[in-house]
Design an enzyme around this catalytic site. Structure first.
Site, PDB file in Angstrom:
ATOM      1  CG  ASP A   7      -6.943   7.322  44.330  1.00 41.03           C
ATOM      2  OD1 ASP A   7      -7.838   6.492  44.107  1.00 41.03           O
ATOM      3  OD2 ASP A   7      -7.185   8.486  44.682  1.00 41.03           O
ATOM      4  CD  GLU A   9      -9.427  11.946  44.128  1.00 41.48           C
ATOM      5  OE1 GLU A   9     -10.623  11.983  43.758  1.00 41.48           O
ATOM      6  OE2 GLU A   9      -9.021  11.223  45.048  1.00 41.48           O
ATOM      7  CD  GLU A  52     -22.903  17.625  41.080  1.00 39.44           C
ATOM      8  OE1 GLU A  52     -21.907  17.981  40.403  1.00 39.44           O
ATOM      9  OE2 GLU A  52     -24.063  17.981  40.825  1.00 39.44           O
ATOM     10  CG  HIS A  57     -11.585  15.826  43.988  1.00 35.85           C
ATOM     11  ND1 HIS A  57     -11.665  17.154  43.662  1.00 35.85           N
ATOM     12  CD2 HIS A  57     -12.040  15.146  42.895  1.00 35.85           C
ATOM     13  CE1 HIS A  57     -12.116  17.287  42.438  1.00 35.85           C
ATOM     14  NE2 HIS A  57     -12.372  16.079  41.949  1.00 35.85           N
ATOM     15  CG  HIS A 156     -11.929  10.901  48.251  1.00 33.44           C
ATOM     16  ND1 HIS A 156     -11.928   9.582  47.858  1.00 33.44           N
ATOM     17  CD2 HIS A 156     -12.984  11.042  49.087  1.00 33.44           C
ATOM     18  CE1 HIS A 156     -12.948   8.955  48.417  1.00 33.44           C
ATOM     19  NE2 HIS A 156     -13.602   9.823  49.162  1.00 33.44           N
ATOM     20  CG  ASP A 161      -7.650   8.630  48.740  1.00 33.21           C
ATOM     21  OD1 ASP A 161      -7.524   9.019  49.912  1.00 33.21           O
ATOM     22  OD2 ASP A 161      -8.661   8.854  48.052  1.00 33.21           O
TER      23      ASP A 161
END
Length: 243
Positions: A7, A9, A52, A57, A156, A161
């Site tokens: 995963d 970010e 945003e 995260h 997140h 994750d």
């Protein structure tokens, strides 16, 4: 089979708009068992992180200001994933960002990527949509559907994750076999339990008289014979065969 559940970010939605990676998390499984090897790295994206996505995260500019840039960690990251099957939820997003970062590495004698030339990619979102059409198939929704605890997932995070996705993937593909190699160690203590199966078998110890054996009486046997005849089956003592 070696798999890496992965995963990422990012600073925003689309690398075409100049957005970059800020975190990578990955866990390794071999033959559906965690090996204990993980990869986790925060990355200085060399640009501003949109408010945003910070709300999603929790990674802001200050948090990654002193982290290495992608070029400094590219070799270690590539070494971890190369040759594996990558298990990713919404793979085009993550693979797109990784390939964008790899493409930005210039002047290398041994260029890296693209990802799909060196790794198989399994998209669990595509898998979930086929298995559960018309339903929500976010990671949170899948956790709820497969009764996987994700209560500790407030924001997140790439490694968290990836770990949750690994459990979801195992549940989606036939159930967990073993989360860690500790399970294999526990199995080796019981020679009657084959370690290679990855299953935890619990045996019951019963003393004589604890387990009742009930045999059918003559009336029940006659009823069973009649049922077999109704369905065109033959009764051979304790064996039923096609007529």
């Amino acid at each position: 089979m070696r798999q890496v559940i992965l995963d990422t970010e990012t600073t925003g939605i689309d690398p075409k708009d100049g957005h970059r990676l800020v975190e990578i998390g990955a866990v390794e499984m071999v033959n559906r068992r965690f090996t204990g090897r993980t990869y986790h790295q925060y990355i200085n994206p060399e640009r501003h992180i949109d408010a945003e996505v910070v709300a999603v995260h929790g990674i802001d500019d200050a948090k990654v200001a002193n982290e290495p840039v992608f070029a400094q960690v590219a070799d270690a990251f590539w070494s971890f994933i190369e040759g594996a099957e990558l298990v990713i939820h919404n793979a085009p997003f993550d693979v797109g960002f990784i390939d964008h970062e790899l493409n930005m590495l210039s002047g290398r004698a041994n260029p890296l990527g693209p990802v799909r030339d060196h790794c198989r990619v399994l998209d669990t979102l595509v898998m979930a949509r086929k298995m559960h059409p018309g339903q929500r198939n976010s990671l949170d929704a899948l956790c709820k559907r497969y009764d996987i605890d994700n209560g500790h997932r407030v924001l997140h995070g790439a490694l968290l994750d990836a770990e949750i996705l690994a459990e979801v993937y195992l549940a989606m593909t036939g159930g967990q076999t073993a989360l860690t190699l500790d399970a294999e160690a526990n199995q080796s203590q019981n020679s009657d339990t084959p370690a290679e199966t990855g299953l935890s078998i619990q045996r019951m110890t019963l003393t004589p008289g604890q387990l009742r054996v009930i045999t059918p009486n003559e009336q029940e046997q006659q009823a069973h014979r009649a049922k077999c005849e109704t369905h065109q089956l033959r009764w051979f003592g304790d064996t039923v065969r096609d007529a």
